[in-house]
Design an enzyme around this catalytic site. Structure first.
Site, short mmCIF file in Angstrom:
data_model
loop_
_atom_site.label_atom_id
_atom_site.label_comp_id
_atom_site.label_asym_id
_atom_site.label_seq_id
_atom_site.Cartn_x
_atom_site.Cartn_y
_atom_site.Cartn_z
N GLU A 31 0.85 -1.19 0.00
CA GLU A 31 0.00 0.00 0.00
C GLU A 31 0.89 1.24 0.00
O GLU A 31 1.81 1.33 0.80
CB GLU A 31 -0.91 -0.02 1.23
CG GLU A 31 -1.65 1.27 1.51
CD GLU A 31 -2.46 1.80 0.32
OE1 GLU A 31 -3.26 1.05 -0.24
OE2 GLU A 31 -2.26 2.98 -0.06
N ALA A 46 -21.48 3.82 0.60
CA ALA A 46 -21.57 2.68 1.55
C ALA A 46 -22.76 1.76 1.29
O ALA A 46 -23.09 0.94 2.14
CB ALA A 46 -21.60 3.19 3.00
N HIS A 49 -25.61 -2.38 -2.96
CA HIS A 49 -26.70 -2.27 -3.94
C HIS A 49 -27.29 -3.65 -4.24
O HIS A 49 -26.59 -4.68 -4.19
CB HIS A 49 -26.18 -1.66 -5.24
CG HIS A 49 -25.72 -0.24 -5.10
ND1 HIS A 49 -26.58 0.78 -4.77
CD2 HIS A 49 -24.49 0.33 -5.25
CE1 HIS A 49 -25.89 1.92 -4.72
NE2 HIS A 49 -24.62 1.67 -5.00
N VAL A 174 4.23 1.04 -5.22
CA VAL A 174 4.83 0.25 -6.31
C VAL A 174 5.22 1.22 -7.42
O VAL A 174 4.38 1.97 -7.94
CB VAL A 174 3.83 -0.82 -6.81
CG1 VAL A 174 4.37 -1.52 -8.05
CG2 VAL A 174 3.53 -1.82 -5.69
N LYS A 250 -26.73 6.74 -10.86
CA LYS A 250 -27.78 6.48 -9.87
C LYS A 250 -28.33 7.75 -9.23
O LYS A 250 -29.37 7.72 -8.59
CB LYS A 250 -27.26 5.52 -8.79
CG LYS A 250 -27.10 4.09 -9.32
CD LYS A 250 -26.75 3.09 -8.26
CE LYS A 250 -25.29 3.00 -7.95
NZ LYS A 250 -24.43 2.43 -8.99
N GLU A 335 -15.38 0.95 -10.06
CA GLU A 335 -16.18 2.04 -9.47
C GLU A 335 -17.48 1.42 -8.96
O GLU A 335 -17.61 0.19 -8.92
CB GLU A 335 -16.44 3.09 -10.53
CG GLU A 335 -17.11 2.53 -11.77
CD GLU A 335 -17.49 3.59 -12.79
OE1 GLU A 335 -17.45 4.77 -12.47
OE2 GLU A 335 -17.85 3.21 -13.91
N SER A 336 -18.46 2.23 -8.59
CA SER A 336 -19.72 1.67 -8.08
C SER A 336 -20.32 0.72 -9.11
O SER A 336 -20.30 1.02 -10.30
CB SER A 336 -20.69 2.81 -7.80
OG SER A 336 -21.84 2.31 -7.17
N CYS A 401 -19.07 12.88 21.89
CA CYS A 401 -20.22 12.78 20.97
C CYS A 401 -20.54 11.33 20.65
O CYS A 401 -21.70 10.94 20.60
CB CYS A 401 -19.94 13.51 19.67
SG CYS A 401 -19.54 15.24 19.81
C1 LIG Z 1 -18.57 8.79 -4.64
C2 LIG Z 1 -18.56 7.29 -4.65
C3 LIG Z 1 -19.70 6.58 -4.29
C4 LIG Z 1 -19.69 5.19 -4.32
N1 LIG Z 1 -20.76 4.51 -3.81
C5 LIG Z 1 -20.75 3.16 -3.81
C6 LIG Z 1 -21.83 2.45 -3.23
O1 LIG Z 1 -22.74 3.02 -2.62
N2 LIG Z 1 -21.83 1.10 -3.34
C7 LIG Z 1 -20.83 0.41 -3.97
O2 LIG Z 1 -20.93 -0.80 -4.09
N3 LIG Z 1 -19.75 1.08 -4.45
C8 LIG Z 1 -19.69 2.42 -4.36
N4 LIG Z 1 -18.60 3.10 -4.82
C9 LIG Z 1 -17.49 2.35 -5.40
C10 LIG Z 1 -16.54 1.83 -4.33
O3 LIG Z 1 -16.24 2.80 -3.38
C11 LIG Z 1 -15.28 1.36 -5.04
O4 LIG Z 1 -15.63 0.50 -6.09
C12 LIG Z 1 -14.34 0.63 -4.11
O5 LIG Z 1 -14.10 1.36 -2.94
C13 LIG Z 1 -13.03 0.41 -4.87
O6 LIG Z 1 -12.12 -0.20 -4.01
P1 LIG Z 1 -10.63 -0.44 -4.50
O7 LIG Z 1 -9.98 -1.24 -3.45
O8 LIG Z 1 -10.64 -0.97 -5.90
O9 LIG Z 1 -10.00 1.01 -4.65
P2 LIG Z 1 -9.38 1.99 -3.54
O10 LIG Z 1 -10.19 2.00 -2.32
O11 LIG Z 1 -9.15 3.28 -4.23
O12 LIG Z 1 -8.01 1.31 -3.19
C14 LIG Z 1 -6.90 1.34 -4.05
C15 LIG Z 1 -5.67 1.33 -3.17
O13 LIG Z 1 -4.50 1.20 -3.99
C16 LIG Z 1 -3.49 2.01 -3.43
N5 LIG Z 1 -2.49 2.30 -4.47
C17 LIG Z 1 -2.64 3.04 -5.58
N6 LIG Z 1 -1.49 3.08 -6.29
C18 LIG Z 1 -0.60 2.32 -5.61
C19 LIG Z 1 0.76 1.98 -5.82
N7 LIG Z 1 1.44 2.42 -6.89
N8 LIG Z 1 1.39 1.19 -4.92
C20 LIG Z 1 0.72 0.73 -3.82
N9 LIG Z 1 -0.57 1.04 -3.57
C21 LIG Z 1 -1.23 1.82 -4.45
C22 LIG Z 1 -4.25 3.25 -2.98
O14 LIG Z 1 -3.51 4.03 -2.08
C23 LIG Z 1 -5.50 2.62 -2.38
O15 LIG Z 1 -5.34 2.32 -1.01
C24 LIG Z 1 -18.55 4.50 -4.76
C25 LIG Z 1 -17.39 5.21 -5.08
C26 LIG Z 1 -17.39 6.58 -4.98
C27 LIG Z 1 -16.13 7.31 -5.17
#
Ligand SMILES: Cc1cc2nc3c(=O)[nH]c(=O)nc-3n(C[C@H](O)[C@H](O)[C@H](O)COP(=O)(O)OP(=O)(O)OC[C@H]3O[C@@H](n4cnc5c(N)ncnc54)[C@H](O)[C@@H]3O)c2cc1C
Length: 476
Positions: A31, A46, A49, A174, A250, A335-336, A401
């Protein structure tokens, strides 16, 4: 040499680590930030769906439905709260009623069972959600919609993976990957690691990671969503209220949160990478102006916070889940509904793409349970006293709180070690209440400084962002 390196500790990387830890493999999660899940997983709606909305036949549709059906068991095993509140997609005009009819059909095509979606009259919908606006004429009920606590889900998944043998290194960005005779050489945070397989779950940066090994084949553009959070003493809705979907997806929802707050948002606007986490007056006004279309009695004077999250949107318009070259799995554009889909994606990737390379059977001693954290505000007075007898830190209330005690802030010593003030505030709720840390921030800072044995000035709020700016004249 590791068997598998996972890049990124968001909810996707975390649940892949947990799924892999069911097998006798050496697993390393890298990370880049100083804490886990500080990107998309930190700031989203959160919502678990139901699966009614994604385009039929897409990976989003497939993994959303599968993921939704895994959440109850997963939440139980990892002791992460799950609010099984259901959802309502509402129509406020004849045109929107037509959109709703289309969505109803889509829900069936996407595989929701008959009892998992239902068209309701306004009167029937009002029984489920009394705070619908006067304009709502019809609604589609989605009883399997739920709300989770995304950050805790990611932290819990990682903790459980670590307890089952996985390793995690934070502050390890990375920066390069090359192929070697036996797999891959990965450069991260000044160290060099070798692995037989790699899972790229770097969220918004997944295209960048992919390009370290492959020609560019997808692009990620951040799509920002802005929100308001309201005080948890004034709940606004009891079910997730979605507007009829439009060009921007949505739409702006009213979502009851697991801690009693209500989330209003998100907007949906493509932005540059450096603007992805910024709120704007325009974005927040968009939330304010749209939310009253679907619900009424919105207590705008009870808003305690605004924030923005960023969706890693791929140009393909769908999730990218593929072994792009032998041993290298790309997870792009998650993404979502990525939060909902994450457990199902992890199961598929591990069972179908990764494990066949290793020909191993599941471990007999995998422990699926993550120990429940004590949360003082959930306990009776007698139970609290028992805990205080065992550990006096449970008697020291840090955040008034949200009733968070010093012992609740034990994250520094848990398997996924907290390093940031932001973690205490978001995951452990110290500072997440009405006063937004006005009373407890200093106390949290002192505890972190003492436990980490660092100067208070060096305590970070979020990566590379410090709580204190400078020492005042005369300070030691
Ligand atoms: C506004 C919004 C609303 C959403 N609402 C929903 C919802 O209601 N329901 C739902 O199902 N989904 C929702 N989503 C989608 C959901 O949040 C994401 O699909 C999910 O969190 C993606 O997780 P991830 O682990 O792929 O990405 P991330 O949480 O972004 O994790 C990626 C990780 O990789 C790390 N990283 C990046 N580059 C490197 C590198 N070079 N070396 C090491 N580490 C690295 C980052 O620091 C990060 O910790 C929403 C997203 C957003 C932004």
């Amino acid at each position: 040499m590791y068997d598998v390196i996972i890049i990124g500790s968001g909810v996707v990387g975390a649940l892949h680590a947990r799924e892999l830890s069911k097998y006798p493999l050496s697993i390393l999660v890298l990370e880049k930030n100083n804490d886990v899940s500080m990107e998309a997983t930190l700031a989203n709606s959160a919502v678990v769906h139901s699966g009614h909305d994604p385009k039929p036949g897409s990976l989003k549709a497939k993994f959303n439905l599968l993921g939704n059906r895994m959440y109850r068991q997963l939440s139980k095993e990892l002791h992460v709260p799950l609010l099984e509140c259901g959802g309502l997609v509402v129509a406020t005009s004849p045109e929107e009623e037509q959109v709703l009819d289309g969505l109803f059909e889509r829900a069936g095509v996407n595989g929701l069972l008959e009892n998992e979606y239902q068209m309701l009259t306004r009167e029937e919908a009002l029984i489920l959600e009394p705070n619908l606006s006067d304009q709502v004429s019809k609604a589609m009920s989605l009883p399997t919609t739920a709300v989770t606590f995304p950050w805790e889900m990611a932290i819990a998944g990682l903790e459980n993976a670590i307890n089952n043998g996985a390793q995690l290194l934070m502050n390890h960005e990375v920066t390069d990957i090359t192929r070697s005779e036996h797999g891959f050489v990965v450069h991260a945070g000044g160290d060099v690691f070798e692995a037989k397989a790699i899972i790229n779950s770097a969220g918004a940066y997944s295209a960048h990671i992919s390009e370290m090994l492959h020609p560019k084949f997808f692009t990620i553009t951040p799509r920002r969503g802005e929100y308001f959070v309201t005080d948890n003493r004034f709940p606004i809705v009891q079910t997730v209220v979605y507007p009829a979907p439009g060009k921007k997806g949505k739409g702006i929802l009213a979502t009851p949160m697991v801690h009693g707050n209500t989330l209003l948002g998100p907007t949906s606007n493509f932005v540059d990478f450096d603007a992805q986490h910024q709120t704007t007056p325009e974005g927040l006004n968009e939330v304010r102006n749209n939310i009253t279309k679907t619900i009424k009695h919105v207590p705008f004077d009870k808003i305690i916070r605004s924030f923005a999250g960023s969706r890693p949107t791929a140009d393909a318009g769908d999730f990218i889940i593929e072994e792009t070259s032998p041993g290298f799995v790309n997870l792009g554009g998650i993404e979502s509904p990525g939060l909902t889909a994450a457990p199902a994606i992890a199961k598929y990737v591990v069972e179908e793409l990764v494990i066949p390379r290793f020909s191993v059977l599941p471990k007999s001693d995998f422990d699926p349970i993550r120990k429940k954290r004590v949360k003082m505000h959930e306990l009776t007075i007698n139970e609290r006293n028992e805990h205080i007898k065992d550990n006096a830190k449970y008697g020291h209330i840090v955040c008034r709180c949200e009733t968070v005690t010093e012992a609740d802030l034990d994250a520094i010593h848990r398997p996924v070690r907290a390093r940031s003030h932001g973690r205490d505030q978001t995951a452990y709720r110290a500072g997440a209440g009405r006063c937004q840390g006005a009373f407890c921030s200093l106390e949290v800072l002192k505890i972190l400084s003492r436990e980490l044995n660092i100067d208070p000035i060096d305590v970070e709020y979020k990566p590379r962002s410090f709580v204190l700016a400078a020492k005042t004249k005369g300070a030691q």
